[in-house]
Structures are given as C-alpha cells and as structure tokens.
Design a protein around this motif. Sequence first.
Motif, PDB file in Angstrom:
ATOM      1  N   ALA A  79      -8.280  -8.942  -6.894  1.00 18.88           N
ATOM      2  CA  ALA A  79      -7.096  -9.173  -6.075  1.00 18.88           C
ATOM      3  C   ALA A  79      -7.531  -9.882  -4.798  1.00 18.88           C
ATOM      4  O   ALA A  79      -8.666  -9.721  -4.332  1.00 18.88           O
ATOM      5  CB  ALA A  79      -6.413  -7.848  -5.746  1.00 18.88           C
ATOM      6  N   ASP A  80      -6.631 -10.675  -4.234  1.00 20.28           N
ATOM      7  CA  ASP A  80      -6.997 -11.520  -3.104  1.00 20.28           C
ATOM      8  C   ASP A  80      -6.266 -11.183  -1.809  1.00 20.28           C
ATOM      9  O   ASP A  80      -6.760 -11.462  -0.721  1.00 20.28           O
ATOM     10  CB  ASP A  80      -6.717 -12.982  -3.458  1.00 20.28           C
ATOM     11  N   LEU A  81      -5.066 -10.608  -1.922  1.00 19.88           N
ATOM     12  CA  LEU A  81      -4.239 -10.330  -0.756  1.00 19.88           C
ATOM     13  C   LEU A  81      -3.844  -8.859  -0.734  1.00 19.88           C
ATOM     14  O   LEU A  81      -3.631  -8.249  -1.786  1.00 19.88           O
ATOM     15  CB  LEU A  81      -2.970 -11.186  -0.779  1.00 19.88           C
ATOM     16  N   MET A  82      -3.727  -8.316   0.449  1.00 18.30           N
ATOM     17  CA  MET A  82      -3.207  -6.961   0.614  1.00 18.30           C
ATOM     18  C   MET A  82      -1.987  -7.025   1.534  1.00 18.30           C
ATOM     19  O   MET A  82      -2.082  -7.479   2.674  1.00 18.30           O
ATOM     20  CB  MET A  82      -4.261  -6.029   1.218  1.00 18.30           C
ATOM     21  N   ILE A  83      -0.850  -6.586   0.998  1.00 18.72           N
ATOM     22  CA  ILE A  83       0.393  -6.575   1.765  1.00 18.72           C
ATOM     23  C   ILE A  83       0.830  -5.126   1.940  1.00 18.72           C
ATOM     24  O   ILE A  83       0.962  -4.386   0.960  1.00 18.72           O
ATOM     25  CB  ILE A  83       1.501  -7.371   1.056  1.00 18.72           C
ATOM     26  N   LYS A  84       1.064  -4.735   3.166  1.00 23.62           N
ATOM     27  CA  LYS A  84       1.522  -3.381   3.437  1.00 23.62           C
ATOM     28  C   LYS A  84       2.927  -3.409   4.023  1.00 23.62           C
ATOM     29  O   LYS A  84       3.290  -4.339   4.761  1.00 23.62           O
ATOM     30  CB  LYS A  84       0.561  -2.669   4.395  1.00 23.62           C
ATOM     31  N   GLY A  85       3.717  -2.390   3.657  1.00 20.89           N
ATOM     32  CA  GLY A  85       5.061  -2.253   4.185  1.00 20.89           C
ATOM     33  C   GLY A  85       5.270  -0.830   4.654  1.00 20.89           C
ATOM     34  O   GLY A  85       4.369  -0.228   5.228  1.00 20.89           O
ATOM     35  N   ASN A  86       6.454  -0.292   4.385  1.00 21.82           N
ATOM     36  CA  ASN A  86       6.701   1.102   4.745  1.00 21.82           C
ATOM     37  C   ASN A  86       7.258   1.873   3.546  1.00 21.82           C
ATOM     38  O   ASN A  86       8.101   2.765   3.700  1.00 21.82           O
ATOM     39  CB  ASN A  86       7.636   1.209   5.953  1.00 21.82           C
TER      40      ASN A  86
ATOM     41  N   VAL B 140       2.924   2.875  -1.707  1.00 16.48           N
ATOM     42  CA  VAL B 140       2.631   3.542  -0.438  1.00 16.48           C
ATOM     43  C   VAL B 140       1.305   3.068   0.144  1.00 16.48           C
ATOM     44  O   VAL B 140       1.177   2.856   1.354  1.00 16.48           O
ATOM     45  CB  VAL B 140       2.599   5.078  -0.634  1.00 16.48           C
ATOM     46  N   SER B 141       0.316   2.885  -0.701  1.00 21.14           N
ATOM     47  CA  SER B 141      -1.024   2.494  -0.253  1.00 21.14           C
ATOM     48  C   SER B 141      -1.155   1.015   0.069  1.00 21.14           C
ATOM     49  O   SER B 141      -2.196   0.558   0.542  1.00 21.14           O
ATOM     50  CB  SER B 141      -2.048   2.856  -1.327  1.00 21.14           C
ATOM     51  N   GLY B 142      -0.095   0.255  -0.182  1.00 23.71           N
ATOM     52  CA  GLY B 142      -0.160  -1.193  -0.008  1.00 23.71           C
ATOM     53  C   GLY B 142      -0.245  -1.878  -1.351  1.00 23.71           C
ATOM     54  O   GLY B 142      -0.580  -1.241  -2.365  1.00 23.71           O
ATOM     55  N   ASP B 143       0.049  -3.158  -1.379  1.00 24.92           N
ATOM     56  CA  ASP B 143       0.132  -3.891  -2.638  1.00 24.92           C
ATOM     57  C   ASP B 143      -0.920  -4.993  -2.708  1.00 24.92           C
ATOM     58  O   ASP B 143      -0.924  -5.922  -1.897  1.00 24.92           O
ATOM     59  CB  ASP B 143       1.530  -4.494  -2.798  1.00 24.92           C
ATOM     60  N   ALA B 144      -1.825  -4.857  -3.672  1.00 24.51           N
ATOM     61  CA  ALA B 144      -2.873  -5.854  -3.898  1.00 24.51           C
ATOM     62  C   ALA B 144      -2.306  -6.973  -4.764  1.00 24.51           C
ATOM     63  O   ALA B 144      -1.754  -6.722  -5.844  1.00 24.51           O
ATOM     64  CB  ALA B 144      -4.067  -5.215  -4.578  1.00 24.51           C
TER      65      ALA B 144
ATOM     66  N   ILE C  52       7.695  -5.468   6.120  1.00 22.01           N
ATOM     67  CA  ILE C  52       6.281  -5.844   6.060  1.00 22.01           C
ATOM     68  C   ILE C  52       5.581  -5.371   7.329  1.00 22.01           C
ATOM     69  O   ILE C  52       6.055  -5.623   8.438  1.00 22.01           O
ATOM     70  CB  ILE C  52       6.114  -7.375   5.934  1.00 22.01           C
ATOM     71  N   SER C  53       4.433  -4.697   7.150  1.00 25.72           N
ATOM     72  CA  SER C  53       3.657  -4.272   8.317  1.00 25.72           C
ATOM     73  C   SER C  53       2.372  -5.082   8.491  1.00 25.72           C
ATOM     74  O   SER C  53       1.849  -5.172   9.603  1.00 25.72           O
ATOM     75  CB  SER C  53       3.324  -2.779   8.239  1.00 25.72           C
ATOM     76  N   SER C  54       1.843  -5.654   7.396  1.00 23.58           N
ATOM     77  CA  SER C  54       0.663  -6.501   7.532  1.00 23.58           C
ATOM     78  C   SER C  54       0.429  -7.302   6.256  1.00 23.58           C
ATOM     79  O   SER C  54       0.842  -6.896   5.176  1.00 23.58           O
ATOM     80  CB  SER C  54      -0.594  -5.681   7.847  1.00 23.58           C
ATOM     81  N   VAL C  55      -0.244  -8.439   6.415  1.00 18.86           N
ATOM     82  CA  VAL C  55      -0.647  -9.292   5.293  1.00 18.86           C
ATOM     83  C   VAL C  55      -2.081  -9.714   5.560  1.00 18.86           C
ATOM     84  O   VAL C  55      -2.373 -10.306   6.608  1.00 18.86           O
ATOM     85  CB  VAL C  55       0.243 -10.539   5.169  1.00 18.86           C
TER      86      VAL C  55
END
Length: 283
Positions: free
Chosen positions: A96-103, A227-231, A273-276
């Motif tokens: 996986a190349d990207l990690m996207i976190k939300g709530n 919950v842990s973020g999306d790879a 979105i909280s971070s990319v």
Amino acid sequence: MNTKHYLSITLLASVLWFGCKKDRKIETPVVPESNQFVTSLVEYAPAPGQFINLSLGSMSAAKSILGKEGLVSLGAWGGYIVLGFDHTVLNRKDLADLMIKGNAQSNFAEPGIVWVMKDDNKNGKADDTWYEIAGSEFGKTGYLRNYEVTYTRPVPSTGDVSWKDNQGNTGIVGANTVHSQSYYPDWLSNTELTLKGSLLPSSNINMTNPGLITSMPFASGYADNLVSGDAIDISNAVDKDGKSVVLSGIDFIKIQTGIQANLKAVGELSTEISSVADLSLVK
C-alpha cells in the motif's frame, strides 16, 4: 562520415537525449525535507452538509490537514478536496502507498472515493488525468460511475437542501436541530451546485433502529472507512473505462464523499478527513 549517416546518428542521439531527459523528470524525488503528509490544498469543494459554513466545513479546516493532522468535512455525496504532495508518491510493488485517516467508528463509516493523479506534464498543477482507486465495492450492485447530483440553494437559507441526480432521483440534505446554519456553501454565488463522480452503494447502512443508525465499513479502498485508517494501493487505479492502469507514482489526490444518504436525525453521510500521508515516509 557520410552526411546522411551523420544526420541520422545526430537525430537518433537527440531523440535518446530528450527521451532520457523526460524520463528523469517523471518523478519529483523524496529528499530529506519531504513531508509525509500532503502539503498543498488545490481545491476544496464540499457538497451541502450540516458541518458546512462551520469550522469543520471551511477553508481553514481544509488547510488544517496540510503537513499534519487536522479534520475537514466534505459534506454530502460528491463533495471533494484536492491535495498535493511535495514529492511523487511512488507506487511500491505489492505494498500500500497511501494512508488516509478520518473519524470513522467501528459501526459508523462514511466512505469516500479516492482519486489519484500523476503530474505528467510537470507543470505542478492538477490538470492531468484523474484515476479512480477501485475499492472493494467497485462494480458491485449499487455502485455507479458517471453519477451526477445537482443541489439547489434553499429558501430560506437554513432550510433543507434539495437535490436531483442524473438517474431521475430526488432527495434532500435535511436540516437538523443540532446545526441551524445554512448547509449550502455560503461562499458560492450560484443557486445550483452540480457535482460528478462515482456513487457507492448504501447497502452498508442500517436505519431500522432510529436510535442506533449504523453504517458499516466496506472491506477496503476508501477514505474515512476504517477506524485505524485506510491503506490505499496505487496499483488499484482504473481509468474512465474501468480498466486497470499502471502508474509509477502520483502527485495529487482527490477524496470525494461516496454515498448519498439522509440519515434523519444523524444528518447526511459525509466523509471527513484528518490526514493523508505517503506510507513510505510514515515511521
């Protein structure tokens, strides 16, 4: 040397030189100063929603995730944000190349579709081709490409926001008692807002118990889903025809609310979105 041969060799050398030069400029390499997070806000275009025109649904919120973690809402279906990295995020083989976190919560996900772009023309602008990341619901019942929704500014401004889509359906982004401001983006002068993209199925939503509405996460490939973020794996990118494409890396990312759902007292389903981040730089 024969003049004809000399010209042929010179032409070949020029082609090779320019070709190599172009290849060398394909990626913006990682340097010690490179940031793991997105660093530039290209566009913030949320759909109407209960957090729009509040701190969570504002340009300040959109900028809050640059270079760090913050939080921004994209509103109802179709609302999106376009972000850029200060380097090319390379497509790593079998990783996986990207990690996207939300709530997202364990029983309440608000999946957003991820689009990626490579700066092919090397002008530093997000004006090349967008490719959709084909998540787990790609091609399943309820998934629809080339979907469009038009939202209409309500009168009075604090009323429900009505919408119609290109499939003959209508609905509302319903105003609730918790957030009493206008849900239609105040900074827009037009009375109608049309958004385009792909629609995700709403089969993961259960509203049988009004006191406990759930929106279960999809298997993979979406933002604000786990919950842990999306790879996210760049290798899952597809073109406008749904065919797989091979990208060596990407420079821009677009995240867009993927489900159209009025959850009554809970409000609309809206991706946050909280971070990319570039996973290769995440320690």
